[in-house]
Design a protein around this motif. Structure first.
Motif, PDB file in Angstrom:
ATOM      1  N   SER A 103      70.901  10.142  35.392  1.00  0.00           N
ATOM      2  CA  SER A 103      70.815  10.249  33.937  1.00  0.00           C
ATOM      3  C   SER A 103      69.493   9.708  33.419  1.00  0.00           C
ATOM      4  O   SER A 103      68.866  10.300  32.522  1.00  0.00           O
ATOM      5  CB  SER A 103      71.983   9.484  33.293  1.00  0.00           C
TER       6      SER A 103
ATOM      7  N   SER B   7      66.713  11.912  31.427  1.00  0.00           N
ATOM      8  CA  SER B   7      66.248  11.564  30.087  1.00  0.00           C
ATOM      9  C   SER B   7      64.740  11.341  30.061  1.00  0.00           C
ATOM     10  O   SER B   7      64.060  11.730  29.108  1.00  0.00           O
ATOM     11  CB  SER B   7      66.981  10.315  29.597  1.00  0.00           C
TER      12      SER B   7
ATOM     13  N   THR C 111      73.112  10.193  29.808  1.00  0.00           N
ATOM     14  CA  THR C 111      71.867  10.905  29.523  1.00  0.00           C
ATOM     15  C   THR C 111      71.601  11.000  28.028  1.00  0.00           C
ATOM     16  O   THR C 111      70.464  10.800  27.576  1.00  0.00           O
ATOM     17  CB  THR C 111      71.921  12.313  30.133  1.00  0.00           C
TER      18      THR C 111
END
Length: 311
Positions: free
Chosen positions: A110, A114, A183
């Motif tokens: 995640s 991101s 995320t």
């Protein structure tokens, strides 16, 4: 003169009418908001009272020991081996094991996703990954469980020892389910960073990766931890997908590849086989109370992390 005298009167009356209209709209909006908030508070208090009254009946009415309930390792509500036993420690262990392992698997993925969307290629990267993340968030849990049963479990059986079902399979399925939550929180935190923070780092001669590792990630760490805790809360309360791949064995597993069970899976499996008001039914409500208590703990941790981030 008469026409000039009538004009201020008409303007004043129009202003008064608009003021009354706005006041009525404001009063209606406040009243509606107050009713919704009051109804929400009543619903929350009612749910807590109902679950607590049913769950505490196991200890105050049925005489089950709290220590035996929390730390007992034998779950035998029918008394097939003697008198009934209501030890839920294997299920608590299974819930925490799958949630923690899922968070450990999903968090690096995640964070990298991101960073890819916000720092590395914020243009087409976000256009590519954002729909995928939203799609993962919208897939029903039963679909995750079915995919885990037909894809993850055979893979685990062919690669690792055991039958494929167990803690590891449940954690893999849960990690995909909680990945959108972590995320989204991490992406929002990275997007809200002041632009001058990165520009100052670049001005001092830092590279992109030095800026990300030494400036950006330490700054947004509380927000990322908030997303991880929210993901763990989501994983801790998941029932159907885990139930389909974990094996539902009422014992503490000795490895990640052995069958286990969680609080939610036991409640789901046994809720249709109990009589309301029986000790078995109340024990299930006690497990629901434990789940609700853990949810409160997760919310408290999130609030503490948010307060630390504001400071």
């Amino acid at each position: 003169m008469k026409a000039m005298d009538e004009r201020p009167v008409q303007v004043g009356s129009a202003r008064s009418a608009r003021f009354k209209k706005h006041h009525a709209e404001d009063l209606a909006g406040r009243s509606y908001t107050f009713i919704c908030v009051a109804l929400l508070i009543v619903i929350i208090i009612s749910i807590i009272y109902f679950v607590a009254s049913k769950g505490l009946a196991t200890f105050f009415r049925d005489g089950v020991s709290l220590g035996d309930f929390l730390f007992g390792t034998t779950w035998d509500p029918e008394g097939n081996q003697g008198e009934p036993m209501y030890g839920v420690l294997p299920f608590i262990f299974g819930s925490f094991a799958t949630s923690l392992l899922a968070a450990l698997i999903a968090s690096p993925l995640s964070i990298c996703a991101s960073l890819f969307m916000t720092e590395i290629v914020p243009g087409w990267g976000k256009k590519l990954l954002q729909p995928v993340i939203e799609l993962l968030a919208g897939i029903p849990s039963v679909v995750y469980g079915f995919i885990g049963l037909t894809v993850v479990v055979p893979f685990m059986r062919n690669v690792f020892p055991g039958q494929g079902i167990g803690i590891a399979a449940g954690a893999l399925v849960l990690s995909v389910m909680i990945l959108p939550t972590i995320t989204s929180v991490a992406s929002d935190a990275l997007s809200s960073l002041p632009r001058g923070l990165k520009e100052s780092s670049f001005a001092l001669g830092a590279t992109r990766w030095q800026t990300i590792s030494r400036v950006i990630l330490p700054t947004v760490l509380p927000s990322i931890l908030t997303g991880v805790v929210l993901g763990m809360a989501r994983a801790f309360g998941e029932a159907l997908a885990v139930q389909m791949v974990i094996g539902n064995a009422p014992h503490i597993p000795r490895s990640l590849f052995e069958s286990a069970s969680t609080l939610t899976s036991v409640i789901t499996l046994d809720m249709g086989n109990t009589v309301m008001g029986s000790t078995h039914s109340n024990a299930l409500w006690s497990m629901a109370l434990a789940l609700m208590f853990m949810t409160f703990i997760f919310v408290l941790i999130v609030r503490l992390l948010e307060r630390r981030h504001r400071i």
